[in-house]
Write an enzyme that holds these catalytic residues in place. Structure first.
Site, PDB file in Angstrom:
ATOM      1  N   TYR A  35      -2.868  -0.792  10.449  1.00 42.66           N
ATOM      2  CA  TYR A  35      -2.840  -1.128   9.024  1.00 42.66           C
ATOM      3  C   TYR A  35      -1.549  -0.662   8.372  1.00 42.66           C
ATOM      4  O   TYR A  35      -0.865  -1.417   7.670  1.00 42.66           O
ATOM      5  CB  TYR A  35      -4.040  -0.491   8.333  1.00 42.66           C
ATOM      6  N   SER A  55       0.839  -1.194   0.000  1.00 43.89           N
ATOM      7  CA  SER A  55       0.000   0.000   0.000  1.00 43.89           C
ATOM      8  C   SER A  55       0.874   1.244   0.000  1.00 43.89           C
ATOM      9  O   SER A  55       2.018   1.210   0.468  1.00 43.89           O
ATOM     10  CB  SER A  55      -0.902   0.006   1.239  1.00 43.89           C
TER      11      SER A  55
END
Length: 678
Positions: free
Chosen positions: A568, A555
């Site tokens: 996350y 990501s």
């Protein structure tokens, strides 16, 4: 508009081809003769409709038929230069086509056109080939069928074989068909129904004779040490051997594998005659063109250790390659095509089963099915006589036939991922599904791994049949689940080449609200899960020795510090560094490890639909339905990132175009300046 003659031919072909007792996949051909009006002259013209080259009877449509003018086809007899130059007649078929001619005429076209019957079937039934390969097949043909079926000595398919069968029918007006020595059967009739009935009668009569008169143990006594292992044990052993076997079978060019532990295979390998019969090889041209002249057979008992089996298979593979090379050099002429590869297409493991190999899953699976046909043929021939296939010299003439080589050269160029086997985690939806879809479109076989087995199988079904994709259940936090999923991949496709660590989830909370359970869950699924998947997959890649790719869907958050996202983003940073660490460690094995850094992918995302989208929208103060637009507007290109954009990056990164790239993270974020890599 389809006329009645063609409609009846298609229906008959589909019925005959859908039953494996009648013929094998893509084997045999059927035809019909009839009259249509010539659009140029307005006069009636007699035509031949015959299954074209490369088609399959079971799925034949009108587009798969070649259409020829019968008068011109039969006139070719007047210019036939003789058996030494009969291959020239295939090109001459082009001058007999009616209109655009439909599909390309096959080598058997002459057989159908020259035989004086309105409807002709040429098939490869196991029972018929058993008679055709029996040492005393000619006498058996007389005994079994009387004068209704006539023996035709072995002759390579072509124009002369068509002339031979035509002459036999003319000389034997009561005959309804022939046994073609070493090859198969041909039958005919005045109507489509009569031709089909005659074909089925011939097939069933041969089968009944074998059943009634055959020896009870045609393969000899049982070998206790070769008796089948328990199902779970033999599948586990097959999976353990699969990576090494695929590496060996791909010495010359990459191959996809297929495994079966069908009872017919296990029974054959547990019988004392399997070594002798295996060495004789297959006989029907349709068989050995796919199975090669003979299989590689492991000569160890069923309970041999994995280590001993691998060592012996490696030795036998070297011997096989040497023997195949000698076979090629013995029969090759200066005009012969180059040797296409010396690796086996069929590998038999006593007590375990059979691996078969080909350029794709369908080819590999069909090769295995053909070898089962060959086992059935051997059983029938040995039951009533002794198995006597055509000589190796004739097999070579078929295998390295200039016409066969021309057919291979006409095949379309392989797609970028043809022959590659991919496993994608979290692939039943969102980014993972898009990746699986793109890889399958590029020719890869795909294993869709997901928590939800039903959704995984449904996603796989959307990509095509099991020759393209399968769905498996896999919780990436469970080492046993991962091993089970990889075992399914190995048994279905023979190996692994490309792994995509995509499974993930997200919980959007600020630091003080993030619980230990939140932290552990996200790290278990993405950091630990990626580690476990990569570890299990790397073992397969190393054992195969074919290199490979591991891709992490990380990501932009792995390098960009956003609010309320501690767990996350931290685990994505963990994944990002796993890419670098594994690239450094696995490079010696030719394994590339790279990452993709997407921006938020809202559309189609299971993560966003599961609550993450609402929470991120609240953080940024926008309605949830406008979150994708919000993400797009903060990028340099002002474009929303879609699952397909990530899939495109995976496809390019794992293609031959980037085969010198490892340890790289590719941003797929439409330009987030704060996430630029430094």
């Amino acid at each position: 508009m389809t006329n009645e003659t063609v409609a009846a031919l298609i229906a008959r072909s589909n019925r005959l081809g859908s039953d494996p007792k009648n013929t094998n996949y893509a084997g045999g051909n059927t035809s019909a003769k009839g009259t249509e009006t010539d659009p140029v002259t307005g006069e009636p013209v007699e035509l031949l409709w015959v299954k074209g080259s490369g088609g399959d009877l079971g799925t034949l449509t009108e587009q798969g038929l070649a259409v020829l003018r019968l008068d011109r086809l039969r006139a070719l007899q007047n210019v036939y230069p003789g058996v030494e130059r009969e291959d020239e007649m295939v090109a001459a078929f082009d001058y007999t086509l009616h209109g655009k001619g439909g599909a390309a005429p096959s080598i058997d076209t002459a057989m159908h056109g020259l035989v004086d019957a309105a409807h002709v079937d040429h098939l490869h039934p196991d029972s018929g080939i058993a008679i055709a390969t029996a040492a005393d097949g000619e006498e058996l043909t007389k005994t079994i069928f009387g004068g209704r079926v006539v023996w035709v000595p072995w002759r390579r398919p072509g124009f002369q074989l068509g002339l031979d069968i035509a002459a036999i029918k003319q000389a034997n007006p009561d005959a309804i068909g022939t046994i073609l020595g070493g090859h198969g059967i041909t039958a005919w009739g005045d109507t489509s129904e009569e031709a089909e009935a005659n074909s089925l009668w011939l097939i069933q009569t041969a089968a009944d004779y074998i059943a009634e008169h055959g020896r009870p143990e045609p393969f000899g006594a049982r070998i206790p040490a070769n008796e089948p292992l328990d199902p779970a044990e033999r599948r586990a052993k097959a999976a353990a051997l699969a990576p090494t076997l695929r590496g060996l079978a791909s010495t010359d060019k990459p191959q996809v594998g297929s495994f079966t532990d069908a009872e017919v295979v296990l029974d054959f390998l547990a019988s004392e005659e399997h070594v002798r019969l295996g060495a004789l090889g297959t006989s029907c041209p349709d068989h050995f063109l796919r199975t090669k002249v003979k299989p590689l057979i492991l000569d160890l008992p069923a309970d041999a250790s994995i280590e001993d089996s691998i060592a012996r298979l490696t030795e036998l593979h070297e011997q096989y390659r040497a023997e195949y090379t000698a076979y090629y050099e013995k029969y090759a002429t200066p005009e012969s095509p180059a040797m296409r590869g010396a690796d086996p297409a069929i590998v038999l493991i006593p007590g375990v089963g059979m691996f078969s190999y080909g350029k794709d899953k369908q080819t590999a699976r069909v090769a295995g099915e053909f070898y089962i046909n060959a086992i059935n043929v051997m059983r029938g021939a040995e039951a009533i006589s002794s198995y006597a296939p055509i000589p190796e010299s004739e097999k070579f003439r078929i295998e390295y036939w200039a016409l066969e080589e021309a057919k291979l050269q006409r095949l379309p160029k392989p797609k970028s991922h043809a022959g590659r086997i991919a496993l994608v985690t979290g692939a039943a939806s969102g980014i993972g599904k898009a990746i699986a879809t793109r890889l399958a479109a590029e020719g890869a076989c795909v294993v869709i791994a997901d928590l939800d087995l039903g959704k995984a199988r449904a996603a796989a079904a959307q990509l095509g049949g099991t020759d393209v994709a399968i769905g498996v259940a896999a919780n990436v936090t469970s080492e046993s689940d991962i091993q089970a999923g990889i075992q399914e991949a190995l048994l279905q496709f023979g190996g692994l080449d490309l792994i995509v660590n995509n499974a993930g989830l997200s919980i959007s909370k600020p630091l003080l609200e993030t619980t230990e359970a939140d932290w552990d869950l996200q790290h278990d699924v993405m950091a630990k899960g990626s580690f476990l998947v990569s570890k299990a997959a790397a073992k397969v890649l190393i054992e195969q020795g074919l290199g490979g790719d591991i891709v992490y869907i990380s990501s932009k958050n792995s390098v960009f510090a956003g609010p309320n996202n501690i767990a996350y983003s931290a685990t994505k940073a963990d994944q990002a560094h796993q890419v670098r660490l594994l690239a450094a460690e696995l490079g010696d094995h030719g394994v590339k490890v790279n990452g993709i850094n997407p921006d938020g992918v809202v559309r189609g995302s299971g993560i966003f639909a599961g609550g993450w989208g609402a929470k991120r929208a609240a953080v940024y103060g926008v309605p949830e339905e406008e979150l994708g637009k919000y993400y797009a507007q903060r990028t340099l290109l002002k474009r929303e990132v879609l699952p397909e954009n990530v899939a495109n990056a995976v496809a390019v990164l794992t293609s031959a175009d980037l085969d010198h790239t490892t340890g790289l993270h590719i941003p797929v974020d439409a330009g987030v300046a704060a996430a630029f890599l430094r």
